[in-house]
Design a protein around this motif. Sequence first.
Motif, PDB file in Angstrom:
ATOM      1  N   LYS A 222      69.393  43.526 -49.644  1.00 25.88           N
ATOM      2  CA  LYS A 222      68.058  43.525 -49.045  1.00 25.88           C
ATOM      3  C   LYS A 222      67.947  42.532 -47.892  1.00 25.88           C
ATOM      4  N   ASP A 223      68.718  41.469 -47.968  1.00 27.08           N
ATOM      5  CA  ASP A 223      68.678  40.443 -46.916  1.00 27.08           C
ATOM      6  C   ASP A 223      70.104  39.966 -46.665  1.00 27.08           C
ATOM      7  N   ARG A 224      70.866  40.828 -45.964  1.00 28.42           N
ATOM      8  CA  ARG A 224      72.293  40.564 -45.771  1.00 28.42           C
ATOM      9  C   ARG A 224      72.584  39.277 -45.003  1.00 28.42           C
ATOM     10  N   LEU A 225      71.733  38.933 -44.050  1.00 24.05           N
ATOM     11  CA  LEU A 225      71.985  37.752 -43.206  1.00 24.05           C
ATOM     12  C   LEU A 225      71.175  36.541 -43.668  1.00 24.05           C
ATOM     13  N   GLY A 226      70.394  36.706 -44.721  1.00 28.09           N
ATOM     14  CA  GLY A 226      69.579  35.611 -45.218  1.00 28.09           C
ATOM     15  C   GLY A 226      69.977  35.222 -46.622  1.00 28.09           C
ATOM     16  N   ALA A 227      69.076  35.502 -47.586  1.00 34.69           N
ATOM     17  CA  ALA A 227      69.301  35.082 -48.966  1.00 34.69           C
ATOM     18  C   ALA A 227      70.522  35.733 -49.599  1.00 34.69           C
ATOM     19  N   GLY A 228      70.873  36.957 -49.157  1.00 36.71           N
ATOM     20  CA  GLY A 228      72.009  37.650 -49.754  1.00 36.71           C
ATOM     21  C   GLY A 228      73.347  37.335 -49.123  1.00 36.71           C
ATOM     22  N   TYR A 229      73.345  36.520 -48.071  1.00 36.11           N
ATOM     23  CA  TYR A 229      74.577  36.266 -47.319  1.00 36.11           C
ATOM     24  C   TYR A 229      75.655  35.613 -48.185  1.00 36.11           C
ATOM     25  N   HIS A 230      75.289  34.558 -48.923  1.00 37.86           N
ATOM     26  CA  HIS A 230      76.267  33.824 -49.726  1.00 37.86           C
ATOM     27  C   HIS A 230      76.951  34.738 -50.739  1.00 37.86           C
ATOM     28  N   ILE A 231      76.136  35.485 -51.489  1.00 38.53           N
ATOM     29  CA  ILE A 231      76.694  36.341 -52.534  1.00 38.53           C
ATOM     30  C   ILE A 231      77.581  37.428 -51.938  1.00 38.53           C
ATOM     31  N   LEU A 232      77.100  38.076 -50.865  1.00 39.91           N
ATOM     32  CA  LEU A 232      77.873  39.168 -50.261  1.00 39.91           C
ATOM     33  C   LEU A 232      79.215  38.682 -49.727  1.00 39.91           C
ATOM     34  N   GLN A 233      79.222  37.542 -49.064  1.00 41.37           N
ATOM     35  CA  GLN A 233      80.472  37.022 -48.505  1.00 41.37           C
ATOM     36  C   GLN A 233      81.441  36.609 -49.598  1.00 41.37           C
ATOM     37  N   SER A 234      80.931  35.966 -50.656  1.00 46.11           N
ATOM     38  CA  SER A 234      81.820  35.544 -51.738  1.00 46.11           C
ATOM     39  C   SER A 234      82.369  36.752 -52.491  1.00 46.11           C
ATOM     40  N   MET A 235      81.525  37.761 -52.715  1.00 43.96           N
ATOM     41  CA  MET A 235      81.991  38.972 -53.393  1.00 43.96           C
ATOM     42  C   MET A 235      83.015  39.709 -52.539  1.00 43.96           C
ATOM     43  N   THR A 236      82.794  39.732 -51.221  1.00 38.82           N
ATOM     44  CA  THR A 236      83.755  40.366 -50.315  1.00 38.82           C
ATOM     45  C   THR A 236      85.096  39.655 -50.367  1.00 38.82           C
ATOM     46  N   ALA A 237      85.054  38.329 -50.393  1.00 45.38           N
ATOM     47  CA  ALA A 237      86.290  37.546 -50.433  1.00 45.38           C
ATOM     48  C   ALA A 237      87.063  37.801 -51.715  1.00 45.38           C
ATOM     49  N   ILE A 238      86.357  37.767 -52.852  1.00 45.12           N
ATOM     50  CA  ILE A 238      87.023  37.986 -54.138  1.00 45.12           C
ATOM     51  C   ILE A 238      87.583  39.409 -54.207  1.00 45.12           C
ATOM     52  N   GLY A 239      86.786  40.392 -53.771  1.00 51.04           N
ATOM     53  CA  GLY A 239      87.243  41.779 -53.810  1.00 51.04           C
ATOM     54  C   GLY A 239      88.426  42.038 -52.907  1.00 51.04           C
ATOM     55  N   GLN A 253      88.495  35.712 -44.934  1.00 53.36           N
ATOM     56  CA  GLN A 253      87.099  35.297 -45.106  1.00 53.36           C
ATOM     57  C   GLN A 253      86.977  33.781 -45.086  1.00 53.36           C
ATOM     58  N   THR A 254      87.979  33.116 -45.656  1.00 51.06           N
ATOM     59  CA  THR A 254      87.971  31.650 -45.722  1.00 51.06           C
ATOM     60  C   THR A 254      88.176  31.038 -44.352  1.00 51.06           C
ATOM     61  N   HIS A 255      89.211  31.458 -43.665  1.00 49.22           N
ATOM     62  CA  HIS A 255      89.599  30.786 -42.426  1.00 49.22           C
ATOM     63  C   HIS A 255      88.801  31.247 -41.212  1.00 49.22           C
ATOM     64  N   LEU A 256      88.012  32.302 -41.367  1.00 53.55           N
ATOM     65  CA  LEU A 256      87.074  32.691 -40.312  1.00 53.55           C
ATOM     66  C   LEU A 256      85.666  32.149 -40.596  1.00 53.55           C
ATOM     67  N   ASP A 257      85.580  31.265 -41.622  1.00 56.29           N
ATOM     68  CA  ASP A 257      84.335  30.550 -41.965  1.00 56.29           C
ATOM     69  C   ASP A 257      83.198  31.482 -42.377  1.00 56.29           C
ATOM     70  N   TYR A 258      83.537  32.575 -43.047  1.00 59.55           N
ATOM     71  CA  TYR A 258      82.485  33.448 -43.569  1.00 59.55           C
ATOM     72  C   TYR A 258      81.953  32.946 -44.914  1.00 59.55           C
ATOM     73  N   ILE A 259      82.785  32.191 -45.637  1.00 61.80           N
ATOM     74  CA  ILE A 259      82.383  31.697 -46.955  1.00 61.80           C
ATOM     75  C   ILE A 259      81.662  30.359 -46.786  1.00 61.80           C
ATOM     76  N   PRO A 260      80.382  30.262 -47.174  1.00 59.62           N
ATOM     77  CA  PRO A 260      79.651  29.002 -47.053  1.00 59.62           C
ATOM     78  C   PRO A 260      80.064  28.029 -48.164  1.00 59.62           C
ATOM     79  N   GLU A 261      79.991  26.721 -47.877  1.00 63.81           N
ATOM     80  CA  GLU A 261      80.309  25.698 -48.876  1.00 63.81           C
ATOM     81  C   GLU A 261      81.648  26.007 -49.551  1.00 63.81           C
ATOM     82  N   SER A 262      82.644  26.286 -48.726  1.00 58.97           N
ATOM     83  CA  SER A 262      83.919  26.777 -49.266  1.00 58.97           C
ATOM     84  C   SER A 262      84.705  25.723 -50.038  1.00 58.97           C
ATOM     85  N   THR A 263      84.406  24.444 -49.839  1.00 54.32           N
ATOM     86  CA  THR A 263      85.133  23.398 -50.570  1.00 54.32           C
ATOM     87  C   THR A 263      84.368  22.902 -51.792  1.00 54.32           C
ATOM     88  N   THR A 264      83.137  23.355 -51.967  1.00 52.48           N
ATOM     89  CA  THR A 264      82.334  22.858 -53.091  1.00 52.48           C
ATOM     90  C   THR A 264      81.899  24.018 -53.989  1.00 52.48           C
TER      91      THR A 264
END
Length: 368
Positions: A222-239, A253-264
């Motif tokens: 519903k909000d790909r670039l807002g509230a849903g961004y974190h979940i979508l990017q992390s799910m894309t990375a895992i998948g 996904q990691t090295h192009l900085d799509y994953i937010p808070e990637s070290t925490t």
Amino acid sequence: MINEKQWLKRIWYKLWAPMDVWLFYAMLIIYVMSLFLLYSADGQDFGQLENKTLHTILSFILLWLIARTPPQILSNFALPLYGLGILLLVGVHFAGITVNGSTRWLNIGIGRIQPSEIMKIAVPMLIAWYFQKNESNIRWYHYIIAFVLIFIPVALILKQPDLGTATLIMASGLFVIFFAGLPWKVIITAIIGFVAMLPIIWNYGMHDYQRMRVLTLLDPTKDRLGAGYHILQSMTAIGSGGIWGKGWLEGTQTHLDYIPESTTDFIFAVFGEEFGLIGNILLVSVYTFILVRGLYITLKAPTLYCRTLAGALTMTLFCYAFVNMGMVSGILPVVGVPLPLVSYGGTATLSVMVILAMLMGISNQRKS
């Protein structure tokens, strides 16, 4: 005369004796995996890797000291530690450091700390100490007082706001109450009451962004670039990691900085992308082993204090791992919960090592 070989053997035994070998090796496996993972997640930079190593060395020294200290001696520090934690949480309210809209940190001169991490240890310690003190005559009002002692720090943490940590700290205290023998009819009644209160909690007890996180969990698109961004990017990375993963340092996904808070908070997404399903199964297996070992220590604990504390600490550690993996995988709402022993963060690393140290101390008490 004791020869040099026997002398060295005795010294080694005294150094190694406090350690529960199973917990130690499980901790070591996760730590080694985290070094490779953090190096990749931080853009192949050694900055956070060096800091994590320093945090771990200091935490290991503390682990060794706590593990060799009898749990009943540590119980004397339960009330002072709880009081210190409350004071620090009040200090956060008045002079805390705000990061990303949340005021959770306190500057103590030599650095900043997150007082809520202290309460991960202080709350179960205090509740276990309280029930141990009243072991011979536990009445219904003792449970009420325990609930109040849990609610005070939880309310202060909710003010920061930090719903995830507040919920898990509340759970750590409730685990103690459960292991202390809370009747099942009370537990079932409490669950029914909580479910009945959900509409009130939803409308009056949650911030707008917290409600948005729950709605986003149900449909992140519903909000790909807002509230849903974190979940979508992390799910894309895992998948995208598939069964075997893309390989260490090869996560796009990691090295192009799509994953937010990637070290925490979202470091598990980095792990899933680079090491795949096989790597995830290995990591989950190690956490599950720690859970089983912790529950075994709980089962064999010699006193009520040791039993309730060991059970609560074990379940708390497992819940932190489960909640972090769940939120990154898209099955739980996004909350600020680090992955134990893996995520970057000095206070978080310290609190997890203290939990393991106290479990080792209780295991030593059982052996003696």
